[in-house]
Design an enzyme around this catalytic site. Structure first.
Site: not given
Ligand code: FAS
Ligand code: PHB
Length: 391
Positions: A72, A201, A293, A297, A385
């Site tokens: 994109h 957005y 989100p 980032k 961005y």
């Molecule tokens: P993660 O949370 O992905 O992974 C951590 C891992 O550690 C998990 O698998 C968990 O099960 C494990 N864990 C936890 N406790 C543990 C323990 N005690 N022992 C062993 N393992 C354990 N980012 C965006 O850029 N765009 C988005 O739209 C977006 N939407 C999101 C929606 C939600 C609901 C959440 C919570 C986050 C969102 N994020 C988004 C951010 C997300 O993408 C994170 O930045 C990304 O998952 C970060 O990855 P990790 O650091 O690996 O953490």
């Molecule tokens: C998504 O596609 O999940 C998404 C894209 C852009 C954002 C947040 C989430 O800023």
């Protein structure tokens, strides 16, 4: 069991760190609380910065992303019923982003790890960190009912916001910063064609909306919802009706509704824990910081941390130097805080804040009108961005 690095968490941070350490021949083990299927079932991020796509290629897992990811070079801002395009490629001198779901990134990393038969403990129970202030830390857990301990030289806390790693640092050694937003994002994933070729957005008097996608046949939509909303409060029909009310006429006419294959509410918060290193424990990704989100980032910050950490550990074990590990936290935090600022700014600009009233709405619209009419302001938005370079 002994290894050089024990990674706690098999989300994108832990899996990418494992892939980069494996390529450098550094022994490591990953310990994950959930099952692989559960990790894959979490629908999260959708937009990858160039730093992230470059790292996936460096880690040897970029082939499907390069084939199936959608490049994109712009997105649209919708306010006062009109859409305005932000041309990322022109404004940043050629930089773009790639739309490729975090689920697919995780799947590619898992497949590569499994093909290399690298040691990974899923469904590890009662994970605990020990001796992080000494020179021989360890991680203990129950694996299929058997008490297991992994002795290592370093622990990488990649276990997210609710993980055990950050909680293992003495409270007196950690400074945390937090801002909780007075709303959440209700997200829907559906096998319907996206409403537009690029992300939209939307700032509307009813609240924020985001039109995103995963492919030409799978869409990802979000609407701002009340903090106290529960996903069971929102039927698919109610979601699609509300989304339509937040779109311009053309998008409303093109919107294809369908049955949600995933529907969830994510709370929005900004959070940073300092420092990101404590003795032999390093925190990376959501374990150390959370961004709303809006600016896409979260995942991209995590991959930046992992690049710094993998370089530091490779330097330590291969070149016997400690510069990287000594500067890991300060290098990460410099980039983290800039992304925190951008995500807070973009969230503040695009969402409806109940207490801001009509005056607040007009101020947001004035800033958006200024932004889309100013090359300087649009360039600032665009370069944040697409993501700031790793230093
Ligand atoms: P993660 O949370 O992905 O992974 C951590 C891992 O550690 C998990 O698998 C968990 O099960 C494990 N864990 C936890 N406790 C543990 C323990 N005690 N022992 C062993 N393992 C354990 N980012 C965006 O850029 N765009 C988005 O739209 C977006 N939407 C999101 C929606 C939600 C609901 C959440 C919570 C986050 C969102 N994020 C988004 C951010 C997300 O993408 C994170 O930045 C990304 O998952 C970060 O990855 P990790 O650091 O690996 O953490
Ligand atoms: C998504 O596609 O999940 C998404 C894209 C852009 C954002 C947040 C989430 O800023």
């Amino acid at each position: 069991m002994k290894t050089q690095v024990c990674i706690v968490g098999a989300g994108p941070s832990g899996l990418l760190l494992g892939a980069l350490l494996a390529r450098a021949g550094i022994d490591h083990v990953i310990v994950e609380r959930q099952s692989a299927d559960y990790v894959l079932g979490r629908i999260r991020a959708g937009v990858l910065e160039q730093v992230t796509t470059d790292l996936l290629i460096e880690a040897g897992v970029g082939e499907r992303m390069q084939r199936e990811g959608l490049v994109h070079d712009g997105f649209e801002l919708l306010f006062k019923g009109e859409r305005h395009r932000i041309d990322l490629r022109i404004l940043t001198g050629g930089k773009v982003v790639t739309v490729y779901g975090q689920t697919e990134v995780t799947r590619d990393l898992m497949h590569a790890r499994s093909a290399q038969q690298l040691p990974t403990f899923y469904e590890a129970q009662d994970v605990r960190l020990h001796g992080i202030e000494g020179s021989s830390p360890s991680v203990s857990f129950r694996n299929k009912g058997v008490e297991t301990e992994i002795e290592c030289e370093f622990i990488a806390g990649c276990d997210g916001y609710h993980g055990v790693s950050r909680q293992s640092v003495p409270a007196t050694a950690l400074k945390t910063y937090e801002k909780v937003y007075p709303f959440g994002w209700l997200g829907v994933l559906a096998d319907v064609p996206p409403v537009s070729d690029e992300l939209i957005y939307a700032n509307t008097e009813r609240g924020f909306a985001l039109c995103s996608m995963r492919s030409a046949t799978r869409s990802r939509y979000y609407i701002q919802c009340a903090s106290h909303d529960r996903v069971e409060d929102w039927s698919d029909d109610a979601f699609w009706e509300e989304l339509k009310l937040r779109l311009d006429l053309e998008a409303r006419g093109r919107l294809v509704a369908g049955t949600s294959i995933e529907k969830s509410i994510a709370p929005l918060r900004s959070f940073v824990a300092e420092p990101m290193r404590f003795g032999r424990l390093f925190l990376a990704g959501d374990a150390a910081h959370i961004v709303p989100p809006t600016g896409a980032k979260g995942l991209n910050l995590a991959t930046g941390d992992v690049k710094y950490l993998s370089d530091a550990l490779i330097e330590y074990f291969i070149e016997k130097r400690e510069t990287g590990i000594a500067h890991y936290s300060s290098r990460c935090l410099s980039r983290v805080w800039k992304a925190e600022r951008f995500s807070w700014w973009f969230t503040s600009l695009m969402h409806r804040f109940p207490e801001a009233g009509e005056f607040g709405q007009r101020i947001q619209e004035a800033e958006l009108e200024y932004l889309v009419g100013s090359v300087a302001a649009s360039t600032s938005l665009a370069e944040n961005y697409v993501g700031l370079a790793l230093r």
